[in-house]
Design a protein around this motif. Structure first.
Motif, mmCIF file in Angstrom:
data_model
loop_
_atom_site.group_PDB
_atom_site.id
_atom_site.type_symbol
_atom_site.label_atom_id
_atom_site.label_comp_id
_atom_site.label_asym_id
_atom_site.label_seq_id
_atom_site.Cartn_x
_atom_site.Cartn_y
_atom_site.Cartn_z
ATOM 1 N N TYR A 200 -0.555 -7.619 -5.338
ATOM 2 C CA TYR A 200 -1.808 -7.807 -5.933
ATOM 3 C C TYR A 200 -3.109 -6.506 -4.973
ATOM 4 O O TYR A 200 -3.809 -6.091 -5.510
ATOM 5 N N GLU A 201 -2.419 -7.460 -3.836
ATOM 6 C CA GLU A 201 -4.190 -6.973 -2.755
ATOM 7 C C GLU A 201 -3.765 -5.457 -2.534
ATOM 8 O O GLU A 201 -4.177 -5.359 -1.773
ATOM 9 N N HIS A 202 -2.692 -5.140 -1.910
ATOM 10 C CA HIS A 202 -1.764 -3.754 -1.258
ATOM 11 C C HIS A 202 -2.097 -2.880 -1.994
ATOM 12 O O HIS A 202 -1.206 -1.524 -2.127
ATOM 13 N N THR A 203 -2.016 -2.740 -3.053
ATOM 14 C CA THR A 203 -1.928 -1.498 -4.290
ATOM 15 C C THR A 203 -2.984 -1.727 -5.358
ATOM 16 O O THR A 203 -3.796 -2.340 -5.179
ATOM 17 N N ARG A 204 -3.406 -0.543 -6.289
ATOM 18 C CA ARG A 204 -4.317 -0.201 -7.473
ATOM 19 C C ARG A 204 -4.021 -1.477 -8.273
ATOM 20 O O ARG A 204 -5.266 -1.126 -9.153
#
Length: 199
Positions: free
Chosen positions: A163-167
Motif C-alpha cells: 500500500y505504501e510503496h505502490t500506486r
C-alpha cells in the motif's frame, strides 16, 4: 519478462503527443541505471527507454498501447509503478508477468480491515480473461493474489508495505487500472474454449 514486484515509484514530468504516439518522461531513482533500448514496466506496461537524462528518462507508448491501457489518463505529476525486466537466474518472487496489458478494469470498492486494505475491481468479461480465486493477477504491474473471483469482478488484499510503496494508496472508486491476467490461466482458458468449439 517481469515478476510483478514493484521496484519503485516514478513521477511523470513531461508528456508529449506526436501523432499517435505519447512520449512519457519520468523522474526516477532508476534513471542513472538505465540504458537506451532497455525495457521497463510502467503500471505494468512494458515500454522501451528512448532517451536518458541525469534524473529522468523518456519512453514512448504507441497508439495501440494507449487504447488498451490507462496510460492515456496520465498527467504531469502522476506517479507510476516501475519494474525493470527480470534477470535470468534471479528469484521469481512474484509470478510470470509479460508486461503486455490485457485490458483495463475499474476500482469499485476500497476498504481497510485490521491494518490491510481490500480493493474490488470490475472488468469487461466479454474479452475472455478469467480470474481464479487464489490465482494470480497483475494490477498496474503489481503481482497479487485474487481473493474473491466473480464473472467480471475480483478483489485483492493489500498489505501495508505494498500500500505504501505502490500506486494503491492513490486508488479510489472509479480509478482505471491496467490488468494482466495470469498467463497460464489465459492459455488454459483458450485451450478449453477451442476444445468446446465444434469442428
Amino acid at each position: 519478462m517481469f515478476t510483478g514486484i514493484i521496484e519503485t515509484l516514478g513521477e511523470v514530468t513531461h508528456l508529449e503527443q506526436k501523432g499517435g504516439n505519447l512520449h512519457i518522461t519520468v523522474a526516477s531513482e532508476l534513471a542513472g541505471e538505465l540504458k537506451i533500448d532497455q525495457s521497463i514496466a510502467h503500471n505494468g506496461v512494458c515500454l522501451t527507454v528512448v532517451s536518458l537524462y541525469e534524473n529522468t528518462y523518456t519512453v514512448t507508448a504507441i497508439e495501440e498501447t494507449l487504447q488498451k491501457t490507462n496510460l492515456h489518463h496520465l498527467k504531469v505529476g502522476d506517479r507510476v509503478n516501475l519494474e525493470r525486466a527480470m534477470i535470468l537466474g534471479a528469484r521469481l518472487d512474484g509470478h510470470i508477468v509479460q508486461g503486455h496489458v490485457d485490458q483495463t478494469g475499474v476500482c469499485t470498492a476500497v476498504s481497510e480491515k485490521d491494518g490491510s486494505w481490500f480493493f474490488s475491481f470490475e472488468y469487461d468479461a466479454s474479452m475472455g480473461n478469467p480470474t481464479i480465486e487464489k490465482g494470480s493477477i497483475t494490477i498496474d504491474g503489481t503481482s497479487l493474489t485474487v481473493v474473491d473471483s466473480g464473472t467480471n469482478t475480483f478483489s485483492v488484499a493489500i498489505i501495508p508495505y505494498t500500500y505504501e510503496h505502490t500506486r494503491f494508496n492513490s486508488y479510489e472508486v472509479g480509478t482505471v487500472v491496467n490488468l494482466e491476467f495470469d498467463v497460464i490461466g489465459k492459455y488454459v482458458a483458450k485451450l478449453l474454449a477451442a476444445h468446446r468449439t465444434p469442428s
